[in-house]
Design a protein around this motif. Structure first.
Motif, PDB file in Angstrom:
ATOM      1  N   ALA A 106       4.616   9.845  -2.860  1.00  0.00           N
ATOM      2  CA  ALA A 106       3.644  10.935  -2.798  1.00  0.00           C
ATOM      3  C   ALA A 106       2.223  10.395  -2.661  1.00  0.00           C
ATOM      4  CB  ALA A 106       3.763  11.817  -4.037  1.00  0.00           C
ATOM      5  N   LEU A 107       1.913   9.335  -3.380  1.00  0.00           N
ATOM      6  CA  LEU A 107       0.614   8.675  -3.257  1.00  0.00           C
ATOM      7  C   LEU A 107       0.419   8.178  -1.832  1.00  0.00           C
ATOM      8  CD1 LEU A 107      -1.922   7.079  -4.390  1.00  0.00           C
ATOM      9  CD2 LEU A 107      -0.300   5.215  -4.769  1.00  0.00           C
ATOM     10  N   SER A 108       1.445   7.560  -1.287  1.00  0.00           N
ATOM     11  CA  SER A 108       1.378   7.001   0.059  1.00  0.00           C
ATOM     12  C   SER A 108       1.220   8.084   1.120  1.00  0.00           C
ATOM     13  CB  SER A 108       2.625   6.159   0.334  1.00  0.00           C
ATOM     14  OG  SER A 108       2.698   5.093  -0.592  1.00  0.00           O
ATOM     15  N   VAL A 109       1.873   9.212   0.924  1.00  0.00           N
ATOM     16  CA  VAL A 109       1.710  10.355   1.831  1.00  0.00           C
ATOM     17  C   VAL A 109       0.253  10.793   1.833  1.00  0.00           C
ATOM     18  CG1 VAL A 109       2.259  12.808   2.127  1.00  0.00           C
ATOM     19  CG2 VAL A 109       4.097  11.164   1.741  1.00  0.00           C
ATOM     20  N   ALA A 110      -0.319  10.936   0.643  1.00  0.00           N
ATOM     21  CA  ALA A 110      -1.710  11.370   0.525  1.00  0.00           C
ATOM     22  C   ALA A 110      -2.665  10.392   1.205  1.00  0.00           C
ATOM     23  CB  ALA A 110      -2.087  11.542  -0.950  1.00  0.00           C
ATOM     24  N   LEU A 111      -2.387   9.100   1.083  1.00  0.00           N
ATOM     25  CA  LEU A 111      -3.308   8.092   1.618  1.00  0.00           C
ATOM     26  C   LEU A 111      -3.129   7.810   3.103  1.00  0.00           C
ATOM     27  CD1 LEU A 111      -3.320   5.477  -1.283  1.00  0.00           C
ATOM     28  CD2 LEU A 111      -5.120   7.125  -0.681  1.00  0.00           C
ATOM     29  N   THR A 112      -1.908   7.899   3.605  1.00  0.00           N
ATOM     30  CA  THR A 112      -1.664   7.492   4.996  1.00  0.00           C
ATOM     31  C   THR A 112      -1.682   8.634   5.996  1.00  0.00           C
ATOM     32  OG1 THR A 112       0.745   7.709   4.840  1.00  0.00           O
ATOM     33  CG2 THR A 112      -0.210   5.557   4.229  1.00  0.00           C
ATOM     34  N   GLY A 113      -1.374   9.836   5.538  1.00  0.00           N
ATOM     35  CA  GLY A 113      -1.281  10.961   6.462  1.00  0.00           C
ATOM     36  C   GLY A 113       0.091  11.095   7.100  1.00  0.00           C
ATOM     37  N   LEU A 123      -1.995  -2.067   3.453  1.00  0.00           N
ATOM     38  CA  LEU A 123      -0.620  -2.564   3.374  1.00  0.00           C
ATOM     39  C   LEU A 123       0.319  -1.719   4.216  1.00  0.00           C
ATOM     40  CD1 LEU A 123       1.412  -4.538   2.082  1.00  0.00           C
ATOM     41  CD2 LEU A 123       1.566  -2.947   0.145  1.00  0.00           C
ATOM     42  N   TRP A 124       0.231  -0.400   4.094  1.00  0.00           N
ATOM     43  CA  TRP A 124       1.116   0.481   4.863  1.00  0.00           C
ATOM     44  C   TRP A 124       0.873   0.353   6.368  1.00  0.00           C
ATOM     45  CZ3 TRP A 124       5.515   2.765   4.020  1.00  0.00           C
ATOM     46  CH2 TRP A 124       5.872   3.153   2.723  1.00  0.00           C
ATOM     47  N   TYR A 125      -0.369   0.283   6.777  1.00  0.00           N
ATOM     48  CA  TYR A 125      -0.662   0.269   8.215  1.00  0.00           C
ATOM     49  C   TYR A 125      -0.449  -1.096   8.853  1.00  0.00           C
ATOM     50  CZ  TYR A 125      -2.162   5.031   8.824  1.00  0.00           C
ATOM     51  OH  TYR A 125      -2.152   6.400   8.944  1.00  0.00           O
ATOM     52  N   LEU A 126      -0.788  -2.173   8.165  1.00  0.00           N
ATOM     53  CA  LEU A 126      -0.721  -3.494   8.784  1.00  0.00           C
ATOM     54  C   LEU A 126       0.337  -4.423   8.212  1.00  0.00           C
ATOM     55  CD1 LEU A 126      -4.553  -4.123   9.177  1.00  0.00           C
ATOM     56  CD2 LEU A 126      -2.941  -3.194  10.847  1.00  0.00           C
ATOM     57  N   GLY A 127       0.915  -4.053   7.077  1.00  0.00           N
ATOM     58  CA  GLY A 127       1.971  -4.880   6.501  1.00  0.00           C
ATOM     59  C   GLY A 127       1.479  -6.090   5.731  1.00  0.00           C
ATOM     60  N   ALA A 141       8.157 -10.172   8.399  1.00  0.00           N
ATOM     61  CA  ALA A 141       8.521  -9.686   9.736  1.00  0.00           C
ATOM     62  C   ALA A 141       8.838  -8.195   9.708  1.00  0.00           C
ATOM     63  CB  ALA A 141       9.710 -10.467  10.284  1.00  0.00           C
ATOM     64  N   ARG A 142       9.542  -7.752   8.671  1.00  0.00           N
ATOM     65  CA  ARG A 142       9.840  -6.316   8.540  1.00  0.00           C
ATOM     66  C   ARG A 142       8.567  -5.518   8.342  1.00  0.00           C
ATOM     67  NH1 ARG A 142      13.129  -6.145   3.752  1.00  0.00           N
ATOM     68  NH2 ARG A 142      12.286  -4.060   3.526  1.00  0.00           N
ATOM     69  N   ALA A 143       7.653  -6.038   7.515  1.00  0.00           N
ATOM     70  CA  ALA A 143       6.394  -5.342   7.247  1.00  0.00           C
ATOM     71  C   ALA A 143       5.583  -5.206   8.531  1.00  0.00           C
ATOM     72  CB  ALA A 143       5.597  -6.080   6.180  1.00  0.00           C
ATOM     73  N   TYR A 144       5.543  -6.260   9.331  1.00  0.00           N
ATOM     74  CA  TYR A 144       4.840  -6.220  10.616  1.00  0.00           C
ATOM     75  C   TYR A 144       5.463  -5.179  11.534  1.00  0.00           C
ATOM     76  CZ  TYR A 144       3.700  -7.688  15.386  1.00  0.00           C
ATOM     77  OH  TYR A 144       3.326  -7.710  16.706  1.00  0.00           O
ATOM     78  N   ALA A 145       6.769  -5.230  11.668  1.00  0.00           N
ATOM     79  CA  ALA A 145       7.474  -4.321  12.576  1.00  0.00           C
ATOM     80  C   ALA A 145       7.368  -2.869  12.141  1.00  0.00           C
ATOM     81  CB  ALA A 145       8.944  -4.722  12.682  1.00  0.00           C
ATOM     82  N   GLN A 146       7.311  -2.616  10.843  1.00  0.00           N
ATOM     83  CA  GLN A 146       7.286  -1.250  10.326  1.00  0.00           C
ATOM     84  C   GLN A 146       5.877  -0.738  10.052  1.00  0.00           C
ATOM     85  OE1 GLN A 146       9.865   0.707  10.320  1.00  0.00           O
ATOM     86  NE2 GLN A 146      11.150  -0.949  11.063  1.00  0.00           N
ATOM     87  N   GLY A 147       4.861  -1.516  10.390  1.00  0.00           N
ATOM     88  CA  GLY A 147       3.483  -1.093  10.150  1.00  0.00           C
ATOM     89  C   GLY A 147       3.191   0.270  10.770  1.00  0.00           C
ATOM     90  N   LEU A 148       2.485   1.096  10.020  1.00  0.00           N
ATOM     91  CA  LEU A 148       2.170   2.440  10.509  1.00  0.00           C
ATOM     92  C   LEU A 148       1.209   2.421  11.687  1.00  0.00           C
ATOM     93  CD1 LEU A 148       1.801   4.387   7.144  1.00  0.00           C
ATOM     94  CD2 LEU A 148       3.813   4.184   8.620  1.00  0.00           C
ATOM     95  N   VAL A 149       0.518   1.317  11.867  1.00  0.00           N
ATOM     96  CA  VAL A 149      -0.401   1.243  13.007  1.00  0.00           C
ATOM     97  C   VAL A 149       0.351   1.489  14.321  1.00  0.00           C
ATOM     98  CG1 VAL A 149      -0.231  -1.282  13.294  1.00  0.00           C
ATOM     99  CG2 VAL A 149      -2.285  -0.075  14.059  1.00  0.00           C
TER     100      VAL A 149
END
Length: 152
Positions: free
Chosen positions: A22-29, A91-95, A113-121
């Motif tokens: 829920a925190l992440s939803v609020a922060l990332t959109g 962290l969420w956008y760039l991993g 590698a997973r964090a890079y591939a799953q980045g929200l950017v």
């Protein structure tokens, strides 16, 4: 002790995961389904908890996970809270966890590698991380639409 939903997760841990999401939803959109689909939520929760420390993590989650008011107004009122929220977004956008050069700012090698591939950017513009996403069978059989009618 199993969760009431039969997931096998302890109820307290499941609640903490929900609050972090829920925190992440609020922060990332991004919505909870999109964030959960990255497979990084639990990993990122652990990183955020470790990096911020329990008191700061609790302050951030308590202030923003259940925010029903204008998020920007809440962050504008408390610069310390805004400073806690920024690296979570990063962290969420760039991993990676932001920090000065030389600081251990990247997730553990096994998840980097997973964090890079799953980045929200990448998702923010409907793309895939270079070098990790496959375009799909036969996708290059025809030229891209912008080139199809133009010169080659």
């Amino acid at each position: 002790m199993n969760a009431p939903d039969g997931s096998g997760a302890a109820p307290g841990r499941a609640r903490e995961a929900e609050r972090f999401l829920a925190l992440s939803v609020a922060l990332t959109g991004f919505d909870a389904t999109e964030l959960a689909a990255t497979g990084m939520a639990e990993t990122y929760r652990a990183i955020v908890l470790q990096r911020l420390g329990s008191p700061s993590y609790r302050k951030l989650v308590d202030a923003l996970a259940d925010v029903s008011a204008d998020l920007q107004a809440v962050l504008d009122e408390d610069a310390g809270l805004r400073d806690l929220a920024r690296p979570v977004c990063h962290l969420w956008y760039l991993g990676v966890w932001p920090g000065p050069p030389g600081q251990a700012d990247r997730p553990a090698p096994g998840i980097a590698a997973r964090a890079y591939a799953q980045g929200l950017v990448w998702r923010s513009f409907g793309g895939h991380a270079p070098g990790v996403g496959r375009p799909g069978h036969g996708s290059w059989a025809q030229p891209p639409a912008a080139v199809a009618g133009g010169r080659r």
